[in-house]
Motif scaffolding. Structure first.
Motif, PDB file in Angstrom:
ATOM      1  N   ASP A 122      -0.339 -80.062 -52.215  1.00  0.00           N
ATOM      2  CA  ASP A 122       0.986 -80.583 -52.622  1.00  0.00           C
ATOM      3  C   ASP A 122       2.180 -80.333 -51.473  1.00  0.00           C
ATOM      4  OD1 ASP A 122       2.233 -81.735 -55.217  1.00  0.00           O
ATOM      5  OD2 ASP A 122       3.447 -79.969 -54.750  1.00  0.00           O
ATOM      6  N   VAL A 123       2.094 -78.956 -50.821  1.00  0.00           N
ATOM      7  CA  VAL A 123       2.879 -78.750 -50.149  1.00  0.00           C
ATOM      8  C   VAL A 123       2.876 -79.781 -48.778  1.00  0.00           C
ATOM      9  CG1 VAL A 123       3.487 -77.044 -48.236  1.00  0.00           C
ATOM     10  CG2 VAL A 123       3.135 -76.456 -50.626  1.00  0.00           C
ATOM     11  N   SER A 149       4.525 -83.085 -49.865  1.00  0.00           N
ATOM     12  CA  SER A 149       5.801 -82.969 -50.081  1.00  0.00           C
ATOM     13  C   SER A 149       6.527 -82.522 -48.755  1.00  0.00           C
ATOM     14  CB  SER A 149       6.040 -82.180 -51.114  1.00  0.00           C
ATOM     15  OG  SER A 149       5.629 -80.809 -50.968  1.00  0.00           O
ATOM     16  N   GLY A 204       6.683 -79.595 -47.163  1.00  0.00           N
ATOM     17  CA  GLY A 204       6.948 -78.549 -47.151  1.00  0.00           C
ATOM     18  C   GLY A 204       8.007 -78.225 -48.710  1.00  0.00           C
ATOM     19  N   ASP A 205       8.366 -78.885 -49.287  1.00  0.00           N
ATOM     20  CA  ASP A 205       9.039 -78.613 -50.353  1.00  0.00           C
ATOM     21  C   ASP A 205       8.203 -77.817 -51.581  1.00  0.00           C
ATOM     22  OD1 ASP A 205      11.011 -80.080 -49.781  1.00  0.00           O
ATOM     23  OD2 ASP A 205      10.665 -82.143 -51.028  1.00  0.00           O
ATOM     24  N   LEU A 206       9.101 -77.262 -52.373  1.00  0.00           N
ATOM     25  CA  LEU A 206       8.570 -76.499 -53.463  1.00  0.00           C
ATOM     26  C   LEU A 206       7.533 -77.231 -54.205  1.00  0.00           C
ATOM     27  CD1 LEU A 206      11.567 -74.351 -54.484  1.00  0.00           C
ATOM     28  CD2 LEU A 206       9.883 -73.512 -53.382  1.00  0.00           C
ATOM     29  N   LEU A 207       6.849 -76.505 -54.898  1.00  0.00           N
ATOM     30  CA  LEU A 207       5.682 -77.325 -56.001  1.00  0.00           C
ATOM     31  C   LEU A 207       6.613 -78.108 -57.025  1.00  0.00           C
ATOM     32  CD1 LEU A 207       2.865 -75.012 -56.469  1.00  0.00           C
ATOM     33  CD2 LEU A 207       2.845 -76.777 -54.884  1.00  0.00           C
ATOM     34  N   GLN A 258       2.698 -68.864 -51.431  1.00  0.00           N
ATOM     35  CA  GLN A 258       3.394 -68.624 -50.178  1.00  0.00           C
ATOM     36  C   GLN A 258       2.630 -69.366 -49.195  1.00  0.00           C
ATOM     37  OE1 GLN A 258       4.037 -65.466 -47.642  1.00  0.00           O
ATOM     38  NE2 GLN A 258       6.030 -64.965 -48.445  1.00  0.00           N
ATOM     39  N   VAL A 259       3.447 -70.330 -48.276  1.00  0.00           N
ATOM     40  CA  VAL A 259       2.660 -70.978 -47.215  1.00  0.00           C
ATOM     41  C   VAL A 259       3.320 -70.539 -46.059  1.00  0.00           C
ATOM     42  CG1 VAL A 259       1.732 -73.138 -46.073  1.00  0.00           C
ATOM     43  CG2 VAL A 259       1.774 -72.642 -48.534  1.00  0.00           C
ATOM     44  N   TYR A 297       7.114 -71.633 -44.719  1.00  0.00           N
ATOM     45  CA  TYR A 297       7.232 -72.780 -45.074  1.00  0.00           C
ATOM     46  C   TYR A 297       7.608 -73.113 -46.569  1.00  0.00           C
ATOM     47  CZ  TYR A 297       4.814 -74.238 -41.034  1.00  0.00           C
ATOM     48  OH  TYR A 297       4.365 -74.471 -39.458  1.00  0.00           O
ATOM     49  N   VAL A 298       7.170 -72.397 -47.302  1.00  0.00           N
ATOM     50  CA  VAL A 298       7.430 -72.747 -48.885  1.00  0.00           C
ATOM     51  C   VAL A 298       6.814 -71.370 -49.684  1.00  0.00           C
ATOM     52  CG1 VAL A 298       5.587 -74.171 -49.280  1.00  0.00           C
ATOM     53  CG2 VAL A 298       7.635 -74.328 -50.870  1.00  0.00           C
ATOM     54  N   GLY A 299       7.326 -71.191 -50.793  1.00  0.00           N
ATOM     55  CA  GLY A 299       6.924 -70.275 -51.718  1.00  0.00           C
ATOM     56  C   GLY A 299       7.864 -69.028 -52.097  1.00  0.00           C
TER      57      GLY A 299
END
Length: 191
Positions: free
Chosen positions: A57-58, A61, A63-66, A85-86, A95-97
Protein backbone atom coordinates in the motif's frame (compact mmCIF):
# COMPACT_ATOMS: atom_id res chain seq x y z
CA UNK A 1 0.40 -57.64 63.88
CA UNK A 2 -1.98 -58.02 61.05
CA UNK A 3 -0.90 -56.14 57.89
CA UNK A 4 -3.60 -55.90 55.30
CA UNK A 5 -2.22 -56.66 51.86
CA UNK A 6 -4.07 -55.01 48.95
CA UNK A 7 -5.91 -57.38 46.72
CA UNK A 8 -4.46 -58.51 43.44
CA UNK A 9 -7.07 -56.46 41.58
CA UNK A 10 -6.10 -53.33 43.53
CA UNK A 11 -2.39 -53.85 42.91
CA UNK A 12 -2.93 -54.45 39.17
CA UNK A 13 -5.16 -51.38 38.94
CA UNK A 14 -2.50 -49.32 40.68
CA UNK A 15 0.23 -50.67 38.38
CA UNK A 16 -1.82 -49.92 35.25
CA UNK A 17 -3.58 -46.67 36.14
CA UNK A 18 -0.61 -44.83 37.64
CA UNK A 19 1.64 -45.15 34.55
CA UNK A 20 -1.33 -44.26 32.32
CA UNK A 21 -1.99 -41.11 34.36
CA UNK A 22 1.68 -40.13 34.11
CA UNK A 23 1.72 -40.72 30.33
CA UNK A 24 -1.51 -38.76 29.83
CA UNK A 25 -0.19 -35.88 31.96
CA UNK A 26 3.08 -35.71 30.03
CA UNK A 27 1.19 -35.91 26.72
CA UNK A 28 -1.17 -33.12 27.75
CA UNK A 29 1.69 -30.81 28.74
CA UNK A 30 3.56 -31.58 25.50
CA UNK A 31 0.42 -30.96 23.45
CA UNK A 32 -0.16 -27.64 25.22
CA UNK A 33 3.35 -26.37 24.47
CA UNK A 34 3.20 -27.63 20.89
CA UNK A 35 -0.15 -25.87 20.36
CA UNK A 36 1.24 -22.68 21.85
CA UNK A 37 4.23 -22.84 19.49
CA UNK A 38 2.03 -23.50 16.45
CA UNK A 39 -0.35 -20.69 17.36
CA UNK A 40 2.60 -18.28 17.69
CA UNK A 41 3.78 -19.35 14.22
CA UNK A 42 0.30 -18.67 12.79
CA UNK A 43 0.17 -15.29 14.52
CA UNK A 44 3.62 -14.39 13.16
CA UNK A 45 2.66 -15.43 9.63
CA UNK A 46 -0.43 -13.24 9.89
CA UNK A 47 1.69 -10.32 11.10
CA UNK A 48 4.13 -10.91 8.23
CA UNK A 49 1.24 -10.86 5.74
CA UNK A 50 0.03 -7.59 7.25
CA UNK A 51 3.51 -6.10 6.86
CA UNK A 52 3.51 -7.06 3.18
CA UNK A 53 0.06 -5.51 2.66
CA UNK A 54 1.23 -2.31 4.34
CA UNK A 55 4.42 -2.19 2.25
CA UNK A 56 2.43 -2.77 -0.94
CA UNK A 57 0.00 0.00 0.00
CA UNK A 58 2.86 2.39 0.78
CA UNK A 59 4.51 1.65 -2.57
CA UNK A 60 1.25 2.01 -4.52
CA UNK A 61 0.43 5.29 -2.78
CA UNK A 62 4.03 6.47 -3.32
CA UNK A 63 4.74 6.96 0.35
CA UNK A 64 1.39 8.24 1.57
CA UNK A 65 -0.11 7.09 4.84
CA UNK A 66 -2.29 4.00 4.78
CA UNK A 67 -5.86 4.70 3.88
CA UNK A 68 -8.15 5.03 6.87
CA UNK A 69 -10.30 2.26 5.44
CA UNK A 70 -7.39 -0.22 5.30
CA UNK A 71 -6.14 0.66 8.78
CA UNK A 72 -9.66 0.49 10.21
CA UNK A 73 -10.31 -2.85 8.50
CA UNK A 74 -7.07 -4.31 9.89
CA UNK A 75 -7.78 -3.01 13.39
CA UNK A 76 -11.42 -4.13 13.42
CA UNK A 77 -10.69 -7.54 11.92
CA UNK A 78 -7.76 -8.32 14.19
CA UNK A 79 -9.34 -6.79 17.29
CA UNK A 80 -6.06 -5.04 18.12
CA UNK A 81 -4.31 -1.85 17.12
CA UNK A 82 -1.77 -1.95 14.28
CA UNK A 83 1.22 0.39 14.02
CA UNK A 84 3.74 0.58 11.19
CA UNK A 85 6.79 2.40 9.93
CA UNK A 86 8.70 2.27 6.63
CA UNK A 87 12.24 3.69 6.54
CA UNK A 88 15.07 3.81 4.04
CA UNK A 89 17.90 1.30 4.25
CA UNK A 90 20.06 3.39 6.57
CA UNK A 91 17.12 4.12 8.86
CA UNK A 92 17.74 7.84 8.56
CA UNK A 93 14.78 8.78 6.37
CA UNK A 94 11.20 7.97 7.37
CA UNK A 95 8.96 7.29 4.39
CA UNK A 96 5.74 6.82 6.29
CA UNK A 97 4.35 5.59 9.61
CA UNK A 98 4.45 6.09 13.33
CA UNK A 99 7.49 7.39 15.14
CA UNK A 100 9.66 5.45 17.57
CA UNK A 101 8.95 1.78 16.83
CA UNK A 102 9.96 -0.72 19.52
CA UNK A 103 13.71 -1.30 19.61
CA UNK A 104 15.10 -4.36 17.85
CA UNK A 105 16.75 -6.75 20.35
CA UNK A 106 20.52 -6.23 20.40
CA UNK A 107 21.23 -9.87 19.58
CA UNK A 108 19.18 -9.72 16.33
CA UNK A 109 20.84 -9.44 12.94
CA UNK A 110 18.87 -7.90 10.06
CA UNK A 111 19.10 -9.92 6.84
CA UNK A 112 17.27 -9.20 3.59
CA UNK A 113 13.85 -10.84 3.30
CA UNK A 114 14.18 -12.61 6.66
CA UNK A 115 11.78 -11.10 9.20
CA UNK A 116 12.61 -10.73 12.88
CA UNK A 117 9.77 -11.31 15.35
CA UNK A 118 9.90 -10.26 18.98
CA UNK A 119 7.74 -9.11 21.89
CA UNK A 120 8.12 -5.60 23.23
CA UNK A 121 6.21 -2.66 24.71
CA UNK A 122 4.87 0.43 22.94
CA UNK A 123 3.08 3.21 24.83
CA UNK A 124 2.91 0.97 27.89
CA UNK A 125 1.15 -1.82 25.97
CA UNK A 126 2.45 -5.27 25.12
CA UNK A 127 3.07 -5.64 21.38
CA UNK A 128 4.27 -8.26 18.92
CA UNK A 129 6.72 -6.80 16.40
CA UNK A 130 7.96 -7.81 12.96
CA UNK A 131 10.88 -6.06 11.29
CA UNK A 132 12.06 -6.94 7.80
CA UNK A 133 14.22 -5.56 5.02
CA UNK A 134 12.66 -5.59 1.57
CA UNK A 135 13.86 -4.35 -1.81
CA UNK A 136 11.39 -2.04 -3.50
CA UNK A 137 11.86 -1.30 -7.17
CA UNK A 138 8.51 0.41 -7.78
CA UNK A 139 9.52 3.69 -6.09
CA UNK A 140 11.15 6.79 -7.64
CA UNK A 141 14.46 5.77 -6.11
CA UNK A 142 14.56 1.96 -5.94
CA UNK A 143 16.27 0.47 -2.92
CA UNK A 144 16.08 -1.37 0.36
CA UNK A 145 13.55 -0.36 2.98
CA UNK A 146 13.03 -1.50 6.53
CA UNK A 147 9.44 -2.08 7.54
CA UNK A 148 8.30 -2.28 11.15
CA UNK A 149 4.82 -3.52 12.01
CA UNK A 150 3.70 -3.96 15.58
CA UNK A 151 0.36 -4.98 17.01
CA UNK A 152 -1.02 -4.78 20.49
CA UNK A 153 -1.66 -8.18 22.02
CA UNK A 154 -4.74 -7.54 24.15
CA UNK A 155 -6.94 -10.06 22.31
CA UNK A 156 -4.09 -12.59 22.42
CA UNK A 157 -4.25 -12.50 26.21
CA UNK A 158 -7.96 -13.37 26.24
CA UNK A 159 -8.17 -16.04 23.57
CA UNK A 160 -5.88 -18.66 22.19
CA UNK A 161 -4.08 -17.84 18.96
CA UNK A 162 -5.69 -20.67 17.04
CA UNK A 163 -9.16 -19.63 18.15
CA UNK A 164 -8.33 -16.04 17.23
CA UNK A 165 -7.26 -17.19 13.76
CA UNK A 166 -10.54 -19.08 13.32
CA UNK A 167 -12.51 -16.06 14.49
CA UNK A 168 -10.55 -13.88 12.08
CA UNK A 169 -11.62 -16.03 9.12
CA UNK A 170 -15.24 -16.01 10.32
CA UNK A 171 -15.20 -12.22 10.80
CA UNK A 172 -13.72 -11.71 7.33
CA UNK A 173 -16.37 -13.94 5.77
CA UNK A 174 -19.17 -12.19 7.66
CA UNK A 175 -17.79 -8.79 6.67
CA UNK A 176 -17.65 -9.88 3.03
CA UNK A 177 -21.19 -11.23 3.24
CA UNK A 178 -22.40 -8.01 4.83
CA UNK A 179 -20.83 -5.91 2.07
CA UNK A 180 -22.05 -8.13 -0.80
CA UNK A 181 -25.55 -7.73 -2.11
CA UNK A 182 -27.20 -10.93 -3.14
CA UNK A 183 -29.50 -10.62 -6.12
CA UNK A 184 -31.93 -13.31 -7.11
CA UNK A 185 -33.31 -13.73 -10.60
CA UNK A 186 -36.58 -15.51 -10.92
CA UNK A 187 -37.68 -17.00 -14.23
CA UNK A 188 -41.20 -17.58 -15.12
CA UNK A 189 -41.81 -21.19 -16.03
CA UNK A 190 -43.08 -21.19 -19.64
CA UNK A 191 -43.66 -24.94 -20.14
Amino acid sequence: MNVKVPSLRGRLLFLIVLPLLIIVSIGTVALYYDSEKKSQEIYDKLLHSISQVILRDVVISEGDLLTEQLLETLTDTLNDQIFYQVRDEKGSSLYVGYSNPPEIPSNSVMKPYIPIFYDSAYRDQAVRVIVSREFVSAMDVPGWVTIYVWQTTRSEEHTSELQSRTNLVCRLLLEKKKNTKITHTYRKNTH
